[in-house]
Design a protein around this motif. Sequence first.
Motif, PDB file in Angstrom:
ATOM      1  N   ARG A 170      22.652 -10.582  61.078  1.00  0.00           N
ATOM      2  CA  ARG A 170      23.861  -9.846  61.434  1.00  0.00           C
ATOM      3  C   ARG A 170      24.953  -9.968  60.367  1.00  0.00           C
ATOM      4  N   GLY A 171      25.471  -8.810  59.975  1.00  0.00           N
ATOM      5  CA  GLY A 171      26.552  -8.765  59.009  1.00  0.00           C
ATOM      6  C   GLY A 171      26.117  -8.924  57.568  1.00  0.00           C
ATOM      7  N   VAL A 172      24.808  -9.141  57.349  1.00  0.00           N
ATOM      8  CA  VAL A 172      24.327  -9.358  55.979  1.00  0.00           C
ATOM      9  C   VAL A 172      23.235  -8.366  55.613  1.00  0.00           C
ATOM     10  N   GLY A 173      22.109  -8.435  56.323  1.00  0.00           N
ATOM     11  CA  GLY A 173      20.997  -7.548  55.970  1.00  0.00           C
ATOM     12  C   GLY A 173      19.741  -7.884  56.748  1.00  0.00           C
ATOM     13  N   TYR A 174      18.611  -7.976  56.048  1.00  0.00           N
ATOM     14  CA  TYR A 174      17.327  -8.191  56.704  1.00  0.00           C
ATOM     15  C   TYR A 174      16.486  -9.177  55.902  1.00  0.00           C
ATOM     16  N   ARG A 175      15.574  -9.846  56.607  1.00  0.00           N
ATOM     17  CA  ARG A 175      14.591 -10.669  55.925  1.00  0.00           C
ATOM     18  C   ARG A 175      13.262 -10.571  56.670  1.00  0.00           C
ATOM     19  N   LEU A 176      12.196 -10.806  55.938  1.00  0.00           N
ATOM     20  CA  LEU A 176      10.863 -10.753  56.541  1.00  0.00           C
ATOM     21  C   LEU A 176      10.451 -12.147  56.930  1.00  0.00           C
ATOM     22  N   VAL A 177      10.039 -12.296  58.174  1.00  0.00           N
ATOM     23  CA  VAL A 177       9.599 -13.593  58.695  1.00  0.00           C
ATOM     24  C   VAL A 177       8.101 -13.531  58.894  1.00  0.00           C
ATOM     25  N   PHE A 214      17.762 -10.172  52.289  1.00  0.00           N
ATOM     26  CA  PHE A 214      18.158  -9.094  51.384  1.00  0.00           C
ATOM     27  C   PHE A 214      19.393  -8.407  51.969  1.00  0.00           C
ATOM     28  N   ARG A 215      20.444  -8.359  51.190  1.00  0.00           N
ATOM     29  CA  ARG A 215      21.649  -7.673  51.646  1.00  0.00           C
ATOM     30  C   ARG A 215      21.372  -6.186  51.813  1.00  0.00           C
ATOM     31  N   ARG A 216      22.057  -5.557  52.742  1.00  0.00           N
ATOM     32  CA  ARG A 216      21.880  -4.129  52.989  1.00  0.00           C
ATOM     33  C   ARG A 216      22.116  -3.322  51.715  1.00  0.00           C
ATOM     34  N   GLU A 217      23.170  -3.690  50.966  1.00  0.00           N
ATOM     35  CA  GLU A 217      23.493  -2.968  49.745  1.00  0.00           C
ATOM     36  C   GLU A 217      22.369  -3.086  48.721  1.00  0.00           C
ATOM     37  N   GLN A 218      21.746  -4.267  48.665  1.00  0.00           N
ATOM     38  CA  GLN A 218      20.651  -4.492  47.720  1.00  0.00           C
ATOM     39  C   GLN A 218      19.439  -3.647  48.088  1.00  0.00           C
ATOM     40  N   ILE A 219      19.113  -3.609  49.386  1.00  0.00           N
ATOM     41  CA  ILE A 219      17.962  -2.815  49.839  1.00  0.00           C
ATOM     42  C   ILE A 219      18.184  -1.340  49.541  1.00  0.00           C
ATOM     43  N   THR A 270      20.461   4.308  45.341  1.00  0.00           N
ATOM     44  CA  THR A 270      21.820   4.807  45.484  1.00  0.00           C
ATOM     45  C   THR A 270      22.692   3.678  46.020  1.00  0.00           C
ATOM     46  N   SER A 271      23.976   3.767  45.784  1.00  0.00           N
ATOM     47  CA  SER A 271      24.911   2.783  46.330  1.00  0.00           C
ATOM     48  C   SER A 271      25.753   3.398  47.436  1.00  0.00           C
ATOM     49  N   TRP A 272      25.406   4.630  47.827  1.00  0.00           N
ATOM     50  CA  TRP A 272      26.220   5.348  48.808  1.00  0.00           C
ATOM     51  C   TRP A 272      26.132   4.688  50.183  1.00  0.00           C
ATOM     52  N   GLU A 273      27.264   4.386  50.778  1.00  0.00           N
ATOM     53  CA  GLU A 273      27.315   3.608  52.008  1.00  0.00           C
ATOM     54  C   GLU A 273      26.655   4.303  53.185  1.00  0.00           C
ATOM     55  N   GLY A 274      26.689   5.638  53.233  1.00  0.00           N
ATOM     56  CA  GLY A 274      26.139   6.365  54.368  1.00  0.00           C
ATOM     57  C   GLY A 274      24.653   6.184  54.555  1.00  0.00           C
ATOM     58  N   THR A 275      23.943   5.653  53.559  1.00  0.00           N
ATOM     59  CA  THR A 275      22.505   5.446  53.674  1.00  0.00           C
ATOM     60  C   THR A 275      22.192   4.305  54.631  1.00  0.00           C
ATOM     61  N   GLY A 276      23.186   3.527  55.007  1.00  0.00           N
ATOM     62  CA  GLY A 276      22.968   2.392  55.895  1.00  0.00           C
ATOM     63  C   GLY A 276      22.324   2.770  57.207  1.00  0.00           C
TER      64      GLY A 276
END
Length: 236
Positions: free
Chosen positions: A225-232, A183-188, A195-201
């Motif tokens: 790294r550089g993309v987001g997160y995934r559940l393993v 899942f991309r950070r922006e999507q999460i 919200t789409s606000w970048e500061g929420t990262g």
Amino acid sequence: MRLLLVEDDDHVAAALSAVLARHGFEVTHARSGEEALQALLPDPGAPFGVVLLDLGLPDQDGFEVCGRIRKRTSTPVIMVTARADVRSRIHGLNLGADDYVVKPYDTGELLARIHAVSRRTAPGEGGPEEAGAEVGPGEPLRLGPVLIELPTRQVTVDGAVVALTRKEFDLLALLAQRPGVVFRREQIISEVWRTSWEGTGRTLEVHVASLRSKLRLPALIETVRGVGYRLVAPGA
């Protein structure tokens, strides 16, 4: 929207109240933790939409105040403090704070965060079930020792219940519905924080760290790294 500002510095409070008023907020100022708790007593008028909580209060620590607020109401709480260390951020979120803003901050940043937390509980105060309604009902999700009950918003690990905040649960449920998918950070941020606000990262990173700690399964959520997160899934 009514907003409760908990700040012991009158100069800071006056300046911030003026800015908030210009953006349509009705601000009530509390100078101590006890004043804040009294202001949050049941009232026949409109409830507060958000609490802005400073941690350096004269009568008690803001963390203690947050814990007492969360026992009394589900009104969103944003901690506003100079304490920038990750440990303090995680502690505040574990106590039930909905967001954490470090001083000095940009006014636009603060306003964006206020709108973000207020959107997910509107209309009204909204309890934990309402706030997380975006997850939706469904069958339990099992990932090794982790069981996620979507309808009841309960998570257990090896049968033991793990207490999660609203956003921690929403984040875990989102990732768990598609194990192995990145899942991309922006999507999460869009789906969990609305919200789409970048500061929420930065808030996202703190929530991920808190989930890893609470579940005691640090490898469950993998950082891509550089993309987001995934559940393993354990054992995968």
